[in-house]
Enzyme design. Structure first.
Site, PDB file in Angstrom:
ATOM      1  N   SER A  37      -7.901   1.054   2.592  1.00 26.04           N
ATOM      2  CA  SER A  37      -8.276   0.537   1.282  1.00 26.04           C
ATOM      3  C   SER A  37      -9.535  -0.298   1.395  1.00 26.04           C
ATOM      4  O   SER A  37      -9.933  -0.711   2.495  1.00 26.04           O
ATOM      5  CB  SER A  37      -7.137  -0.329   0.735  1.00 26.04           C
ATOM      6  N   SER A  38     -10.156  -0.534   0.237  1.00 25.38           N
ATOM      7  CA  SER A  38     -11.278  -1.486   0.173  1.00 25.38           C
ATOM      8  C   SER A  38     -10.893  -2.750  -0.576  1.00 25.38           C
ATOM      9  O   SER A  38     -11.748  -3.618  -0.806  1.00 25.38           O
ATOM     10  CB  SER A  38     -12.463  -0.835  -0.539  1.00 25.38           C
ATOM     11  N   GLU A  43      -5.453   4.126  -7.825  1.00 28.67           N
ATOM     12  CA  GLU A  43      -6.640   4.796  -7.291  1.00 28.67           C
ATOM     13  C   GLU A  43      -7.585   5.202  -8.423  1.00 28.67           C
ATOM     14  O   GLU A  43      -8.104   4.330  -9.059  1.00 28.67           O
ATOM     15  CB  GLU A  43      -6.252   5.952  -6.372  1.00 28.67           C
ATOM     16  N   GLY A  97     -13.054  -1.486  -8.087  1.00 28.02           N
ATOM     17  CA  GLY A  97     -14.297  -0.760  -7.873  1.00 28.02           C
ATOM     18  C   GLY A  97     -14.387   0.060  -6.597  1.00 28.02           C
ATOM     19  O   GLY A  97     -15.484   0.245  -6.062  1.00 28.02           O
ATOM     20  N   GLY A  98     -13.253   0.542  -6.060  1.00 31.51           N
ATOM     21  CA  GLY A  98     -13.320   1.356  -4.843  1.00 31.51           C
ATOM     22  C   GLY A  98     -14.025   0.568  -3.748  1.00 31.51           C
ATOM     23  O   GLY A  98     -13.820  -0.644  -3.600  1.00 31.51           O
ATOM     24  N   THR A 104      -9.009   0.571 -10.201  1.00 32.37           N
ATOM     25  CA  THR A 104      -8.284  -0.588  -9.670  1.00 32.37           C
ATOM     26  C   THR A 104      -8.467  -1.801 -10.594  1.00 32.37           C
ATOM     27  O   THR A 104      -9.302  -1.782 -11.503  1.00 32.37           O
ATOM     28  CB  THR A 104      -8.740  -0.902  -8.226  1.00 32.37           C
ATOM     29  N   THR A 140      -3.600  -1.027  -7.949  1.00 33.07           N
ATOM     30  CA  THR A 140      -4.341   0.215  -8.184  1.00 33.07           C
ATOM     31  C   THR A 140      -3.413   1.414  -8.268  1.00 33.07           C
ATOM     32  O   THR A 140      -2.313   1.396  -7.691  1.00 33.07           O
ATOM     33  CB  THR A 140      -5.352   0.442  -7.023  1.00 33.07           C
ATOM     34  N   ARG A 180       0.831  -1.200   0.000  1.00 34.52           N
ATOM     35  CA  ARG A 180       0.000   0.000   0.000  1.00 34.52           C
ATOM     36  C   ARG A 180       0.867   1.252   0.000  1.00 34.52           C
ATOM     37  O   ARG A 180       1.884   1.318   0.714  1.00 34.52           O
ATOM     38  CB  ARG A 180      -0.869  -0.017   1.267  1.00 34.52           C
ATOM     39  N   ASP A 186      -7.760   8.308  -0.776  1.00 30.53           N
ATOM     40  CA  ASP A 186      -8.468   7.279  -0.006  1.00 30.53           C
ATOM     41  C   ASP A 186      -8.516   7.620   1.486  1.00 30.53           C
ATOM     42  O   ASP A 186      -9.239   6.969   2.252  1.00 30.53           O
ATOM     43  CB  ASP A 186      -7.815   5.902  -0.198  1.00 30.53           C
TER      44      ASP A 186
HETATM   45  N1  GLY Z   1      -7.903   2.779  -4.173  1.00 26.39           N
HETATM   46  C1  GLY Z   1      -8.851   1.755  -4.032  1.00 26.39           C
HETATM   47  C2  GLY Z   1      -8.766   1.068  -2.714  1.00 26.39           C
HETATM   48  O1  GLY Z   1      -7.694   0.984  -2.171  1.00 26.39           O
HETATM   49  O2  GLY Z   1      -9.731   0.629  -2.209  1.00 26.39           O
END
Ligand code: GLY
Length: 612
Positions: free
Chosen positions: A485-486, A442, A506-507, A422, A440, A117, A464
């Protein structure tokens, strides 16, 4: 002796290892994605033996497959596939980005994860994404130097290869070098993503000259080459990651962040960033313990914080397991509750005390499941208390008022806009290793700035973070902190062996997409391809549930009668949620690779061999 067990695999052949990747438009009618006499076609489902891969893109799948076929393992192939996505899916993935990787290491019989990350620079503080006490407009933050996180992806590739792979970085990058050099055929998705970004790409000289040749997106069907990126990957192969993490490439990244290459005459306000070379020098990818829950006799492994993927998917599955029956209403309600808790409790565990054990405990899930009735619960759901003391069916406190939730970030109401950004890939090899890998930069198109002469876009991952002001929010920026993050790469084991791997872009909709696929597969009995293809809905503790049109058409009336409000997912493309890839292990060495049949233009599933 198998190839991966060699102490120094590929030695002696490295210089000549060709990684011949067939042209992207090669077609073999009737070939179900397996390697027959012709070249692999772009198909969303393939079944076979000896290893498999699924990505959103045929070139990336072929790159990963070429590594598997030449004796590399799933980790080697995952890195090669990710690097190739940096060429062909450059608006979602790339050298400046980051990611989360969940890996089943067959030799040790263990699931591990690698956190690549991005991090905030040391100069970033809780108020860096605010001006005069209010949040910077989201779009302005996206297209800025301020949003660029210290890249983690390259350090992750190096750590992944060193710990679990058999290839050198140079070898793993070679397929991507080939695709960047020879080019790939522009498809509708690449064209649309370029067109959607054209106005801001035009404002940066380096980006316009790469992605807007002749002042416009490259036409569908044309061949797109990225010789700058090929040269960058080649040089990285020679020099190693230090070239970015403290060397000349790092200096160029920092220069771009601090003095964005804005086109003379542009009226765009572009805020410079805070990154220094010392931030790059200090970056480390991390091996972390996975999140884990038991669910209906299976073990579901995911990405622990700073991703909220594993904790939120896991909590929602635990809630569903505690219910007497599971339908779409229960799926939406469990997701709503899990998001209420995610928003209140999850951030970078190096900075906040994330109650992961509580969030993933059966006692907490039972307490939360009690709140699910026959009709949709009032919005927003209140976060629970994952404190180890669970006493049945009680609502803790009152729901927050809307203005209060917007300030505290305790519901999904104040969340940033979620798009299809992503990407995700899955790989399995002949030895039983399995990789589920989210990468990603982002937003689709990152921060819009190509590093001049280097052929890759910068990330805007720091958007984020919660911008604030938001007292007590676990996801406020801090020096060196990782934004929440997701991303939810997921591997499911039964009796200690992988049975399924899945993930999506997809965020924040990543979480609901992965959850819904698992619910489709294990609660509704769909096959993995059907579970991926099925229409989607995403409930993230907001008043309305975002959904695809087909979902609204099919289930809207029944869910509305239960008090749900469904609204079309905003996209772009409007009405599309996620772009999943997955693997299912069918027994006796057979693996099924599955990608999207149509979302994001359809994905690519390949297997090493159609026959055992
Ligand atoms: N940037 C997408 C995530 O980390 O969820």
């Amino acid at each position: 002796m198998s190839f991966r067990r060699l102490a120094v695999p590929f030695v002696g052949v490295a210089a000549t290892l060709a990684f011949v990747i067939p042209p992207a438009d090669a077609r073999a009618p009737g070939n179900p994605g397996a390697q027959g006499h012709g070249q692999p076609a772009k198909v969303p489902v393939a079944e076979g033996y000896g290893g498999a891969v699924a990505t959103v893109d045929l070139d990336a799948s072929k790159a990963a497959l070429s590594v598997l076929k030449q004796g590399g393992n799933a980790m080697d192939a995952a890195v090669a596939g990710a690097a190739t996505l940096g060429v062909t899916e450059p608006y979602s993935a790339g050298l400046s980005g980051g990611g989360f990787l969940v890996y089943y290491d067959a030799r040790r019989g263990k699931v591990v994860t690698i956190d690549g990350r991005e991090k905030a620079p040391q100069a970033m503080t809780e108020t860096s994404l605010q001006e005069n006490g209010v949040a910077i407009p989201f779009d302005a933050a996206v297209t800025s130097g301020l949003s660029v996180g210290v890249p983690g992806g390259l350090a992750q590739w190096e750590l992944a290869l060193r710990r679990f792979g058999t290839l050198s970085l140079k070898q793993a990058l070679q397929p991507a070098v080939d695709v960047a050099t020879k080019g790939f055929t522009v498809d509708q998705t690449f064209y649309d993503q370029t067109a959607q970004n054209a106005a801001r790409f035009a404002d940066f000289t380096s980006t316009a000259s790469l992605y807007l040749p002749n002042g416009a997106p490259p036409p569908v069907g044309s061949v797109f080459r990225n010789p700058d990126l090929a040269a960058t990957y080649r040089e990285l192969g020679r020099r190693g990651g230090d070239w970015l993490y403290g060397g000349k490439l790092g200096e160029e990244v920092v220069a771009t962040v601090k003095s964005p290459p804005v086109r003379p005459g542009s009226t765009r306000v572009v805020r410079p960033g805070l990154m220094e070379l010392s931030d790059l020098r200090a970056y480390r990818a991390l091996e972390r313990a996975p999140s884990k829950i038991s669910y209906n006799g299976m073990d579901v492994y995911g990405m622990a914080p700073p991703s909220s993927g594993g904790s939120t998917v896991g909590e929602a599955l635990n809630i569903l397991e505690a219910l007497p029956k599971v339908g779409l209403h229960e799926y939406l309600e469990a997701s709503r509750l899990a998001f209420a808790d995610r928003n209140k409790f999850v951030g970078d565990p190096d900075y906040v005390d994330v109650p992961l054990k509580g969030l993933l405990s059966d006692g907490f899930a039972k307490e939360r499941a009690c709140l699910i009735g026959d009709v949709a619960m009032p919005n927003p759901a209140t976060p629970g208390s994952p404190d180890g003391s669970y006493g049945g069916c009680q609502i803790e406190g009152k729901p927050l008022a809307a203005d209060e939730t917007a300030k505290t970030g305790e519901s999904g109401a104040a969340e940033k806009p979620e798009g299809p950004e992503t990407t995700h890939l899955v790989v399995a090899d002949r030895w039983g290793d399995v990789a589920a890998y989210n990468i990603t930069i982002e937003q689709t198109g990152g921060n819009g700035m190509v590093v001049p002469g280097r052929g890759f876009l910068l990330n805007n991952e720091l958007t984020d973070f919660t911008f604030g002001p938001a007292a007590g929010d676990p996801n406020l920026p801090a020096p060196g902190k990782r934004p929440r993050s997701s991303m939810a790469p997921t591997i499911v084991l039964k009796n200690g062996k992988p049975i399924l791997a899945v993930g999506s872009p997809g965020g924040a909709t990543i979480i609901t997409t992965v959850l819904q696929i698992l619910v489709n597969r294990y609660e509704f009995g769909m096959s993995l391809p059907d579970a991926i293809a099925a229409p989607r809905a995403s409930q993230r503790n907001t008043a309305a549930t975002q959904a695809e049109q087909a979902f609204i058409d099919r289930y809207g009336a029944g869910l509305t009668a239960k008090g749900h409000t469904l609204t079309i997912a905003p996209g772009p493309p409007v009405g599309e949620i996620g772009a999943a890839t997955g693997l299912e292990f069918l027994g006796r060495g057979k693996v099924q690779a599955a990608a999207e049949p149509s979302r994001r233009g359809g994905g690519s599933a390949l297997v090493v061999s159609a026959k055992p």
